[in-house]
Design a protein around this motif. Structure first.
Motif, PDB file in Angstrom:
ATOM      1  N   ILE A 223      23.276  92.544  64.703  1.00 14.17           N
ATOM      2  CA  ILE A 223      24.739  91.456  64.159  1.00 14.17           C
ATOM      3  C   ILE A 223      25.474  92.314  63.602  1.00 14.17           C
ATOM      4  O   ILE A 223      24.821  92.260  62.254  1.00 14.17           O
ATOM      5  N   GLU A 224      26.900  92.414  64.033  1.00 10.83           N
ATOM      6  CA  GLU A 224      27.627  93.589  62.808  1.00 10.83           C
ATOM      7  C   GLU A 224      28.898  92.248  62.100  1.00 10.83           C
ATOM      8  O   GLU A 224      29.368  91.167  62.798  1.00 10.83           O
ATOM      9  N   PHE A 225      28.478  92.234  60.643  1.00  6.93           N
ATOM     10  CA  PHE A 225      30.019  90.782  59.683  1.00  6.93           C
ATOM     11  C   PHE A 225      30.163  91.161  58.977  1.00  6.93           C
ATOM     12  O   PHE A 225      30.146  92.488  58.089  1.00  6.93           O
ATOM     13  N   PRO A 226      31.313  90.547  58.557  1.00  4.04           N
ATOM     14  CA  PRO A 226      32.227  91.456  57.710  1.00  4.04           C
ATOM     15  C   PRO A 226      32.310  90.596  56.118  1.00  4.04           C
ATOM     16  O   PRO A 226      31.229  89.572  56.184  1.00  4.04           O
ATOM     17  N   GLY A 231      34.933  95.236  53.954  1.00  2.00           N
ATOM     18  CA  GLY A 231      33.956  95.951  55.643  1.00  2.00           C
ATOM     19  C   GLY A 231      33.249  95.550  56.408  1.00  2.00           C
ATOM     20  O   GLY A 231      33.411  93.702  56.542  1.00  2.00           O
ATOM     21  N   THR A 232      32.181  95.871  56.957  1.00  2.84           N
ATOM     22  CA  THR A 232      31.035  95.478  57.621  1.00  2.84           C
ATOM     23  C   THR A 232      30.121  95.682  57.109  1.00  2.84           C
ATOM     24  O   THR A 232      29.695  96.713  57.170  1.00  2.84           O
ATOM     25  N   ARG A 233      28.796  94.923  57.445  1.00  5.09           N
ATOM     26  CA  ARG A 233      27.739  95.602  57.639  1.00  5.09           C
ATOM     27  C   ARG A 233      27.083  95.051  58.650  1.00  5.09           C
ATOM     28  O   ARG A 233      27.355  94.275  60.074  1.00  5.09           O
ATOM     29  N   THR A 234      25.707  96.034  59.253  1.00  6.95           N
ATOM     30  CA  THR A 234      25.220  95.585  60.992  1.00  6.95           C
ATOM     31  C   THR A 234      23.428  95.530  59.939  1.00  6.95           C
ATOM     32  O   THR A 234      23.107  96.477  59.409  1.00  6.95           O
TER      33      THR A 234
END
Length: 251
Positions: A223-226, A231-234
């Motif tokens: 799951i990639e989230f802001p 930016g985003t993290r996974t």
């Protein structure tokens, strides 16, 4: 007189010992020479018998579908007597068992990643299933921290699925899209939202039914989230060991 008698007795005993040694030597000389071929054949028969016992132990565990113990017996047989008839008899099944034993270990490992809880609440019981991401994630620059995925069923709040951070925050107030990747499939965008609460750093995956169904059939999801830090993290979760029976109302 007495001294002479003692001397005579000592000489007699020495003579008896000498005669015994001579007789033993004579008997040994009369024995036939050992046959190297016969000795080798006897040794080979003993080894084959030992191999056969190991093969029987393998076959017993194979019949019980106890793959890991069957493999252990097979490993010993393959190491000690690889050229035996007994190993030749089980070799095909041994190769099969090696793969099944590896799968059994992996299933046990991934099953242990999940935690299931039942606790009383005002209108009944809350049940949950949760798992931590394979690797911690740095969400705010302070260093990697655990990320948790939780499925929760509570009588007064209903069913929900959400991510929880220990540090940082999601940039999903008012709603956002996150990317959900399942095994080797292409990622897809799904709805998420960060509730306005200080109780936990949580972000809901809005379609909890979809996510539960996805997790039940998957080995790995990402799951990639802001995040508010930019930016985003996974977060990657090894979900293949889920015991869906622990959340019967979700199935």
């Amino acid at each position: 007189m007495e001294r002479a008698a003692i001397k005579h007795a000592a000489i007699k005993r020495a003579a008896i010992r000498c005669s015994t040694v001579v007789l033993a030597g004579a008997l040994a000389a009369c024995q036939p020479a050992s046959d190297p071929k016969a000795e080798a054949a006897a040794q080979a028969a003993a080894q084959e018998q030992a191999a056969d016992e190991m093969a029987k132990a393998f076959e017993a565990e194979y019949g019980k579908q106890n793959w890991e113990l069957a493999r252990a017996h097979g490993d010993v047989l393959a190491a000690k007597y690889p050229n035996s008839a007994a190993f030749g008899r089980i070799e095909t099944r041994y190769n099969e068992v090696r793969e099944k034993a590896a799968q059994a270990r992996e299933q046990r490992r991934t099953a242990a990643l999940w935690t299931y809880q039942t606790q009383p609440v005002e209108k009944g019981e809350q049940v949950s299933a949760s798992i931590y991401a394979k690797d911690p994630v740095d969400t705010d620059g302070s260093g990697p921290r655990p990320v948790q995925l939780i499925f929760r069923d509570r009588p007064d709040w209903g069913r929900s699925s959400y991510l929880v951070l220990e540090k940082g925050d999601f940039d999903c107030y008012g709603g956002c899209k996150v990317k959900l990747k399942v095994d080797d499939a292409e990622p897809k965008r799904v709805d998420a939202s960060r509730p306005k609460t200080d109780e936990a750093i949580a972000m809901f995956i809005e379609d909890e039914k979809m996510l539960w169904k996805t997790v039940k059939a998957a080995k790995v999801i990402a799951i990639e989230f802001p995040v508010k830090a930019g930016g985003t993290r996974t977060a990657l979760f090894e979900v293949g060991g889920l015991d869906a029976s622990k959340m019967p109302k979700w199935n």
